[in-house]
Design a protein around this motif. Structure first.
Motif, short mmCIF file in Angstrom:
data_model
loop_
_atom_site.label_atom_id
_atom_site.label_comp_id
_atom_site.label_asym_id
_atom_site.label_seq_id
_atom_site.Cartn_x
_atom_site.Cartn_y
_atom_site.Cartn_z
N ALA A 1 -8.06 2.21 1.66
CA ALA A 1 -6.71 1.76 1.31
C ALA A 1 -6.38 2.08 -0.15
CB ALA A 1 -6.59 0.25 1.54
N ASN A 2 -7.40 2.37 -0.93
CA ASN A 2 -7.20 2.70 -2.35
C ASN A 2 -6.64 4.11 -2.54
OD1 ASN A 2 -9.82 3.46 -1.27
ND2 ASN A 2 -10.21 4.33 -3.29
N ARG A 3 -6.73 4.94 -1.47
CA ARG A 3 -6.34 6.35 -1.60
C ARG A 3 -7.01 7.01 -2.81
NH1 ARG A 3 -4.58 9.99 -0.96
NH2 ARG A 3 -2.36 10.44 -0.90
N ARG A 4 -6.27 7.47 -3.83
CA ARG A 4 -6.91 8.18 -4.94
C ARG A 4 -7.35 7.24 -6.05
NH1 ARG A 4 -6.01 14.06 -6.25
NH2 ARG A 4 -6.80 13.11 -8.15
N LEU A 5 -7.07 5.96 -5.90
CA LEU A 5 -7.31 5.04 -7.02
C LEU A 5 -8.76 4.56 -7.06
CD1 LEU A 5 -4.22 5.17 -6.87
CD2 LEU A 5 -4.16 2.73 -7.39
N LEU B 1 0.83 -1.21 0.00
CA LEU B 1 0.00 0.00 0.00
C LEU B 1 0.86 1.26 0.00
CD1 LEU B 1 -2.88 -1.17 2.35
CD2 LEU B 1 -2.90 -0.97 -0.15
N ALA B 2 2.13 1.11 0.34
CA ALA B 2 3.06 2.25 0.18
C ALA B 2 3.13 2.66 -1.28
CB ALA B 2 4.45 1.89 0.72
N GLY B 3 3.02 1.67 -2.17
CA GLY B 3 3.03 1.98 -3.60
C GLY B 3 1.78 2.75 -4.01
N ILE B 4 0.65 2.38 -3.42
CA ILE B 4 -0.61 3.11 -3.71
C ILE B 4 -0.50 4.55 -3.21
CG2 ILE B 4 -3.12 3.11 -3.30
CD1 ILE B 4 -2.12 0.61 -4.85
N GLU B 5 0.13 4.72 -2.06
CA GLU B 5 0.34 6.06 -1.52
C GLU B 5 1.26 6.89 -2.43
OE1 GLU B 5 -0.84 7.85 0.86
OE2 GLU B 5 0.70 9.25 1.58
N LEU B 6 2.34 6.28 -2.91
CA LEU B 6 3.29 7.02 -3.76
C LEU B 6 2.63 7.41 -5.09
CD1 LEU B 6 6.51 4.88 -3.08
CD2 LEU B 6 6.11 7.26 -2.36
N ILE B 7 1.80 6.51 -5.62
CA ILE B 7 1.07 6.84 -6.86
C ILE B 7 0.08 7.98 -6.59
CG2 ILE B 7 -0.63 5.98 -8.54
CD1 ILE B 7 0.72 3.23 -8.32
N SER B 8 -0.64 7.88 -5.49
CA SER B 8 -1.65 8.89 -5.16
C SER B 8 -1.02 10.26 -4.96
CB SER B 8 -2.43 8.48 -3.91
OG SER B 8 -3.11 7.28 -4.15
N ASP B 9 0.15 10.28 -4.31
CA ASP B 9 0.86 11.55 -4.13
C ASP B 9 1.11 12.23 -5.47
OD1 ASP B 9 1.02 11.55 -1.43
OD2 ASP B 9 3.14 10.95 -1.30
#
Ligand SMILES: *Cc1c(COP(=O)(O)O)cnc(C)c1O
Length: 547
Positions: free
Chosen positions: A221-225, A169-177
């Motif tokens: 957990a999806n953040r912006r996705l 989920l760190a990857g999801i966060e980095l993409i969302s940023d």
């Protein structure tokens, strides 16, 4: 290595086994992460760890009077932690969760930052416990919280290393940023891949967890996705290993054989990172008995130092079980997590073969291991071993509450280290490396690291050949008994000279299976070269190993 030129790596892991004094680990994954942080410290490598502070640790597992493993909470002693005074916040199901950031650098380790969520104590009570929803919340804190903690600490990593799928989920966060600053999802994903490397750990399908996308959406957990974007990364249900492979530009399995197995296992995943084989190693300063190493290096009396380590172990056995073992009897050690594929009872499967050896005073066996607190089948395995120790009193020992402290005594103090998992399900099995560097001789099927190291009857013994199939239990059992009776026992009792030579050959494996070698390979193959260079290299490795 000149550390100023090396990329700064943020290493994410759910558990860290630095010491039995800080019980925030369950087993091999955490001990590996702990060894990596200690080695990074020794070599002054710019690597830092990100993890979670588990208030009640994992479990103290004590055997009850009716032979059943009972779980007691562990207490995490904050005297090993420094308060950074920093907090971060994330949103779970629309609720703000504040996380305090602690620093652990008390064990000669590279800095380890631990997140402590303040308003969800139940969910973060113990490692790997709770419901599926709890599990995703934990993974949100590790992944999303971890990236935010780095920012709060003013640390700008060049690379993020996800050790296991728990951290994806760190990857999801980095993409969302990146999407926050206006980038498209596709572009943000592509750019994020360049920042991520991934280590996969288990060929057991059930160990590669997946969760419904709806749960991710519900928790945030999806953040912006969108849901569709999530499944482009991890499929549906969302598989954490698939996501790790698709969020990273390069990945590795933890032995040559495991990398081959993993490539076959994930061959249908489109746009997966290439999977290299980087064999695990262990931290010598933690796992090698210095007196044994000194005797090895100075051509001193290796046998005498070994017997001292054996007496220390037998003293601990006597203290905890009130049973006295004979230091002159061949002693086999077997300490594993309770999982069926590890086949901890294999050696007992033919009473007519094993009982005469035990009863005749030719052999004694010391077991240890924990079951996951919610794993009833695993607890049956432990309970079985405890029953064997009662029916073979004083010949078979079970040491309760396996941890780093007990592991240290075992891997230096037994004569032989037994490992008989069902192939090819053991990814690495680092305990065998710890044993080897103390002159404890490996007796193992060809799985995990052992095919890379084993020279039969020179530095250890192999059980069985390359066979994998429905008769594996049968073939391995026959071979185990055959090698034990024809080779291991006669060498121990009749050819002590040869035995000591095999001990020396075992210790000779220390460099190759050290965490130093592993970290050099991480920096050379996973971290350091440009993405393109890594991709080219990975293709070559793949071709070479498949020929
Ligand atoms: C080394 C170690 C492990 C992992 O060993 P395996 O060979 O993978 O079973 C697990 N638990 C502890 C406490 C260890 O020290």
């Amino acid at each position: 290595m000149n550390s100023s030129k090396l990329p700064k790596v943020a290493y994410f892991c759910m558990e860290y086994g630095l010491s039995e004094k800080l019980p925030i680990y369950a087993g091999g994954l955490g001990v590996l992460a702990g060894d990596i942080l200690k080695t990074a410290y020794d070599l002054k490598l710019p690597l830092i760890g990100i993890g979670i502070l588990w208030e009640n640790g994992y479990t103290n597992q004590i055997i009850s009077a009716d032979n059943w493993p009972e779980d007691k909470p562990q207490k995490v002693d904050r005297k090993y932690l420094t308060d950074t005074g920093k907090q971060i916040k994330l949103t779970i199901t629309g609720v703000d969760v504040a996380c305090h950031i602690w620093l652990c650098d008390a064990f000669n380790n590279a800095p380890l930052y631990l997140l402590e969520p303040l308003n969800m104590p139940r969910v973060f009570s113990s490692l790997y416990c709770g419901s599926e929803e709890d599990r995703v919340k934990q993974e949100m804190v590790l992944g999303i919280g971890g990236v935010r903690a780095l920012k709060a600490l003013g640390i700008k990593p060049d690379l993020y290393h996800f050790n296991e799928g728990h951290a994806v989920l760190a990857g999801i966060e980095l993409i969302s940023d990146k999407m926050d600053s206006g980038m498209s999802f596709e572009m943000a994903w592509e750019k994020t891949k360049d920042e991520i490397v991934f280590t996969t750990h288990t060929p057991v399908m059930a160990g590669n967890e997946s969760h419904p996308r709806e749960l991710f959406m519900h928790l945030g957990a999806n953040r912006r996705l969108t849901s569709e974007q999530l499944s482009a990364i991890g499929g549906s249900p969302f598989n954490m290993t698939v996501a790790g492979l698709k969020l990273s530009h390069v990945a590795n399995g933890v032995s040559t054989m495991h990398a081959t197995t993993s490539r076959a296992m994930w061959q249908d995943i489109r746009d997966s990172a290439p999977i290299l084989g980087i064999t695990n190693g262990v931290h010598k300063g933690t796992w090698q008995n210095p007196d044994i190493n000194l005797a090895y290096l100075s051509k001193g009396d290796l046998w005498e130092e070994h017997q001292k380590a054996k007496l220390t172990l037998l003293e601990e056995v006597r203290r905890t079980t009130a049973l006295s073992l004979d230091p002159n009897v061949l002693t086999i050690g077997f300490a594993r997590r309770a999982a069926p594929y590890k086949r901890s009872d294999l050696i007992f499967r033919r009473a007519e073969v094993i009982e005469p050896l035990l009863n005749g005073g030719n052999l004694q066996i010391i077991f240890s291991g924990k079951a996951h607190p919610h794993d009833y089948a695993g607890k049956e395995i432990i309970s079985n071993l405890v029953r064997y120790s009662k029916t073979h009193l004083g010949r078979v020992i079970f040491l309760e509450n396996y941890n780093i402290g007990i592991a240290k005594l075992l891997v230096a103090g037994v004569d032989v280290w037994l490992n008989n998992p069902q192939r090819p399900l053991e990814a690495s099995a680092t305990s065998g490396m710890k044993a080897a560097m103390n002159g404890v001789i490996n007796f193992s099927v060809l799985d995990g690291w052992w095919p890379e190291a084993c020279r039969h009857s020179i530095n250890g013994w192999q059980i069985g050949g390359g066979y994998q199939g429905p008769e594996q239990n049968y073939y391995d059992l026959v071979s185990l008994y055959d090698v034990l009776i024809e080779e291991v026992l006669p060498t121990y009792y009749d050819k002590k000279h040869e035995w000591v030579r095999m001990m020396e050959e075992s210790i000779r494996l220390s460099e190759e299976f050290s965490a130093e070698r592993m970290l050099y390979e991480y920096y050379n193959l996973l971290y350091y070269p440009s993405v393109t260079a890594i991709k080219a290299k990975a293709k070559n490795v793949g071709v070479l190993q498949e020929v």
